[in-house]
Scaffold this motif. Sequence first.
Motif, PDB file in Angstrom:
ATOM      1  N   ALA A  99      63.223  37.728  23.114  1.00  0.00           N
ATOM      2  CA  ALA A  99      63.777  38.783  22.261  1.00  0.00           C
ATOM      3  C   ALA A  99      62.687  39.404  21.387  1.00  0.00           C
ATOM      4  N   TYR A 100      61.809  38.570  20.836  1.00  0.00           N
ATOM      5  CA  TYR A 100      60.750  39.073  19.963  1.00  0.00           C
ATOM      6  C   TYR A 100      59.684  39.827  20.761  1.00  0.00           C
ATOM      7  N   ALA A 364      53.548  11.883  30.617  1.00  0.00           N
ATOM      8  CA  ALA A 364      54.731  12.578  31.131  1.00  0.00           C
ATOM      9  C   ALA A 364      54.434  14.024  31.504  1.00  0.00           C
ATOM     10  N   VAL A 365      53.294  14.558  31.004  1.00  0.00           N
ATOM     11  CA  VAL A 365      52.939  15.937  31.343  1.00  0.00           C
ATOM     12  C   VAL A 365      52.856  16.109  32.856  1.00  0.00           C
ATOM     13  N   ASP A 366      52.425  15.040  33.547  1.00  0.00           N
ATOM     14  CA  ASP A 366      52.233  15.114  35.006  1.00  0.00           C
ATOM     15  C   ASP A 366      53.519  15.422  35.763  1.00  0.00           C
ATOM     16  N   TYR A 367      54.650  14.942  35.253  1.00  0.00           N
ATOM     17  CA  TYR A 367      55.903  15.212  35.960  1.00  0.00           C
ATOM     18  C   TYR A 367      56.835  16.106  35.138  1.00  0.00           C
ATOM     19  N   SER A 368      56.242  16.931  34.266  1.00  0.00           N
ATOM     20  CA  SER A 368      57.063  17.727  33.352  1.00  0.00           C
ATOM     21  C   SER A 368      57.500  19.050  33.968  1.00  0.00           C
ATOM     22  N   VAL A 369      58.611  19.560  33.487  1.00  0.00           N
ATOM     23  CA  VAL A 369      59.188  20.827  33.942  1.00  0.00           C
ATOM     24  C   VAL A 369      59.324  21.720  32.708  1.00  0.00           C
ATOM     25  N   PRO A 370      58.881  22.998  32.787  1.00  0.00           N
ATOM     26  CA  PRO A 370      59.035  23.854  31.610  1.00  0.00           C
ATOM     27  C   PRO A 370      60.522  24.030  31.272  1.00  0.00           C
ATOM     28  N   LEU A 371      60.809  24.045  29.985  1.00  0.00           N
ATOM     29  CA  LEU A 371      62.174  24.260  29.510  1.00  0.00           C
ATOM     30  C   LEU A 371      62.739  25.532  30.141  1.00  0.00           C
ATOM     31  N   PRO A 372      63.903  25.445  30.809  1.00  0.00           N
ATOM     32  CA  PRO A 372      64.423  26.651  31.489  1.00  0.00           C
ATOM     33  C   PRO A 372      64.827  27.731  30.480  1.00  0.00           C
ATOM     34  N   ILE A 373      64.290  28.918  30.704  1.00  0.00           N
ATOM     35  CA  ILE A 373      64.572  30.049  29.823  1.00  0.00           C
ATOM     36  C   ILE A 373      64.933  31.216  30.722  1.00  0.00           C
ATOM     37  N   ALA A 374      65.993  31.926  30.404  1.00  0.00           N
ATOM     38  CA  ALA A 374      66.298  33.157  31.130  1.00  0.00           C
ATOM     39  C   ALA A 374      67.112  34.058  30.249  1.00  0.00           C
ATOM     40  N   GLY A 375      66.826  35.347  30.354  1.00  0.00           N
ATOM     41  CA  GLY A 375      67.605  36.352  29.626  1.00  0.00           C
ATOM     42  C   GLY A 375      67.723  36.023  28.155  1.00  0.00           C
ATOM     43  N   ASP A 376      68.918  36.245  27.621  1.00  0.00           N
ATOM     44  CA  ASP A 376      69.169  35.996  26.211  1.00  0.00           C
ATOM     45  C   ASP A 376      69.498  34.519  26.030  1.00  0.00           C
ATOM     46  N   ALA A 377      68.452  33.679  26.091  1.00  0.00           N
ATOM     47  CA  ALA A 377      68.661  32.224  26.127  1.00  0.00           C
ATOM     48  C   ALA A 377      69.372  31.720  24.885  1.00  0.00           C
ATOM     49  N   ALA A 378      69.032  32.300  23.715  1.00  0.00           N
ATOM     50  CA  ALA A 378      69.657  31.817  22.481  1.00  0.00           C
ATOM     51  C   ALA A 378      71.174  32.005  22.541  1.00  0.00           C
ATOM     52  N   LYS A 379      71.589  33.042  23.258  1.00  0.00           N
ATOM     53  CA  LYS A 379      73.021  33.345  23.320  1.00  0.00           C
ATOM     54  C   LYS A 379      73.759  32.354  24.230  1.00  0.00           C
ATOM     55  N   TRP A 380      73.219  32.097  25.437  1.00  0.00           N
ATOM     56  CA  TRP A 380      73.973  31.209  26.323  1.00  0.00           C
ATOM     57  C   TRP A 380      73.808  29.744  25.980  1.00  0.00           C
ATOM     58  N   THR A 381      72.667  29.345  25.404  1.00  0.00           N
ATOM     59  CA  THR A 381      72.573  27.957  24.964  1.00  0.00           C
ATOM     60  C   THR A 381      73.536  27.715  23.801  1.00  0.00           C
ATOM     61  N   ASN A 406      78.704  27.576  33.901  1.00  0.00           N
ATOM     62  CA  ASN A 406      77.880  28.364  34.807  1.00  0.00           C
ATOM     63  C   ASN A 406      78.312  29.834  34.804  1.00  0.00           C
ATOM     64  N   THR A 407      79.634  30.036  34.883  1.00  0.00           N
ATOM     65  CA  THR A 407      80.171  31.398  34.853  1.00  0.00           C
ATOM     66  C   THR A 407      79.809  32.089  33.535  1.00  0.00           C
ATOM     67  N   ALA A 408      79.946  31.351  32.444  1.00  0.00           N
ATOM     68  CA  ALA A 408      79.667  31.938  31.126  1.00  0.00           C
ATOM     69  C   ALA A 408      78.189  32.318  31.001  1.00  0.00           C
ATOM     70  N   ILE A 409      77.303  31.452  31.514  1.00  0.00           N
ATOM     71  CA  ILE A 409      75.863  31.765  31.448  1.00  0.00           C
ATOM     72  C   ILE A 409      75.580  33.034  32.255  1.00  0.00           C
ATOM     73  N   ASN A 410      76.158  33.102  33.450  1.00  0.00           N
ATOM     74  CA  ASN A 410      75.906  34.277  34.289  1.00  0.00           C
ATOM     75  C   ASN A 410      76.428  35.558  33.655  1.00  0.00           C
ATOM     76  N   GLU A 411      77.525  35.453  32.908  1.00  0.00           N
ATOM     77  CA  GLU A 411      78.038  36.637  32.212  1.00  0.00           C
ATOM     78  C   GLU A 411      77.031  37.123  31.177  1.00  0.00           C
ATOM     79  N   VAL A 412      76.431  36.163  30.440  1.00  0.00           N
ATOM     80  CA  VAL A 412      75.434  36.551  29.440  1.00  0.00           C
ATOM     81  C   VAL A 412      74.204  37.149  30.131  1.00  0.00           C
ATOM     82  N   LEU A 413      73.784  36.517  31.232  1.00  0.00           N
ATOM     83  CA  LEU A 413      72.587  36.996  31.936  1.00  0.00           C
ATOM     84  C   LEU A 413      72.800  38.387  32.529  1.00  0.00           C
ATOM     85  N   ALA A 414      74.059  38.708  32.856  1.00  0.00           N
ATOM     86  CA  ALA A 414      74.341  40.008  33.475  1.00  0.00           C
ATOM     87  C   ALA A 414      74.364  41.146  32.458  1.00  0.00           C
ATOM     88  N   GLN A 415      74.442  40.812  31.166  1.00  0.00           N
ATOM     89  CA  GLN A 415      74.542  41.844  30.134  1.00  0.00           C
ATOM     90  C   GLN A 415      73.273  42.671  30.010  1.00  0.00           C
TER      91      GLN A 415
END
Lengths: 415, 310
Positions: A99-100, A364-381, A406-415
């Motif tokens: 957003a920023y 643990a860095v060796d098997y780490s996964v970046p925190l999933p972020i998509a679209g307006d993440a603050a809104k769907w989290t 899942n449906t709710a997240i996709n609704e936010v992502l579609a906005q």
Amino acid sequence: MRHGKRWIAAAAVLAALAATGCGSSGGGDGKVTLSYATWSDDQKPAMEAIAKAFEDKHPDIDVQVQVLPWPEYWSTLQVGAAGRTAPDAFWMLADQFPAYAKGKQLLDITDAVKAAGVDLAAYPKAVLDLYDVDGKLYGLPKDFDTNAIWFNKALFDKAGVAYPDDSWTWDDAREAARKLTNPAAGVWGIAAPIDRQGGYYNSIYQAGGKVIGDDGKAAIDSPEAISGLQFWTQMHADGFSPTLKQLSDTEAVQMFMDQKVAMYFSGSFWAQRLYGDQALRPNVGVAPLPKAKQRATMISGILNAGYAGTKHPKELAEFLIFASGKDAAVIQAKSGAVLPAYQDTQQGWLDAMPEFNLKVFVDAVDYSVPLPIAGDAAKWTGLETQYLGPAWEGKQSAADAARAYNTAINEVLAQ
Amino acid sequence: MTTDVASPPARQRTRRRAGGLLPSPGWGYLMIAPAFIGLVAFYVWPFLTTFGKSFMDVPAFGPGTFTGVDNYTELLADDRFWQALRNSALYTVILLLGVPVAIVLAALIEQVSRGRALYRVLFFLPVVTLPVAVSMVWRFIYNGDFGLLNYVLSLVGVPGQYWVADATFTIYAVGVVGIWMSLGINLIILGAGLQSIPQDLYEASSLDGAGRVRQFFRITLPLLSPSVFLVTVLTVISALQMFDLIFVMLRSVNNTALADSKTIVYLFYEKAFVEFDQGYGAAIAIVLLMVIMAATLVQFRLQRRWVFYD
């Protein structure tokens, strides 16, 4: 009393009008004064030491560290940016970052970083990726965090359960939780809050699932992701964790510090607080998160970012590079506040708390996964409690909750 | 002097003379300027911008686009909005229950001959304490596992509850704190009202054989009614603005009861500052303003039936 009536009316109108207004607060301004906003009291001494080290090299610049309370950090920052009074430098998190960045509120320091000859390979790639927007740099990683099992050795000893180690699977964790749970003593095997970063995101990836799929859409209704959620909901169903209501009244970390829960899956950022508790310190152990189909942990980190509307862009860029640089990383590591992002500076953090097996977090860095972020993440989290809460409370199956969310997240992502 | 006050022409003359002393009527405006500028800058201007934004789609940063009444139609179709409105109404009713409590307490404090100031201070302390600090303390008191309230209840054999994590109780638990926090200011207003009641009315009525209770209902209450009215109006307004108590006492990612306990102002905060949807937030603020205006207007209409101005 007759004109009292009119006075009451005036007061009422004013009070009503006040409901629509909102205030704002501003940052400082002097000769060259830079403000640096953070939300952690724990890290304040380290941040002030970094500011001091920077001032020693730049006598003409004064850096003021401000600690804003976490609950109002983001609203203060947003109001500040909208009102052109945001702090010059501040901590940024990955779910707020898009957003920023898209709102053009962050200072582009790509050229300054290049001119200063900073080697980006010094930072964990997963953390850099979290803050990647069209190849521009809007800051540099300050620290990073991975997750592991914080466990209470005394409670393990009392229950006669072997300490967790890197061979642990989900079944081992469940079995240990069963043996550790002792209602008579008021002890639970594990704390199972609704916690994406320290909790269910990790188990979703361990099960081979994803939160956001490769197509950019929500993927937490896949069978793998659902089994990742079930790891937690089952802990509640079996009574191995304090209830969600209990965890709402008393935070999971507090339960762990009160020695009421034997295991707490969470981040490296608690190290200093747990270490500071003299009574607790000898009882604390660290082990890697248990694996299912695979081993996985979320990795995240704070970005030192700058405000695009600053009056001193050149000095600000210098400060941001310094605050994420090697010298600052060494200061952070020594304080024990947090795992610094700069390569090969983590040893200081490990040495600061030798009784804790903190190397687990670095490995643990060796098997780490970046925190999933998509679209307006603050809104769907922000919707997670509403959709996942019923599953955690046993009012709905994990599968149904996952599908609805899942449906709710996709609704936010579609906005 | 007495004749001056009584005769209108004399008054006229004084006023004209006073006007002649000052250079121009502009002076008057200059004198009110500090208050007026403050009013415009902190009340009128924010109100106008909020009103404007309520007709726009405003992103987190940068200018918005005009969308007409979209925010309002979305609002009216939003279940969460109606739920928040219902919750705010319930909070208001609960806080109004605190007004009779305040009247009785104020009357009792007036009866106390020694240490009256001490009681006032004790009741006023929560008013001058930070709401956030107060809420933190109450959060501990209400804690389901270690809270003081459940401990006291356990002594008398009443099972404990998760007061701020169970949707059955949250609104009432927060409402009680709201009453307690507003008690101090209400007692001051009502206490001042009580002291302005002429003592001879009580003396005369007791000569006529009226008891304490009869005096309370026939003399105290009617003559106190303007103060009660003020307290009621202010209580309704502050109840409709309830935010901080919920923010501190209920906010946790693990609190499923929060969704059922949000007030209209909390919803506004979430929309405008968490979800970055400022236009929608502005529309909520405008609706709230209208609700408060309407509630206050109704109260002013109703006051004719029960408020006595001497």
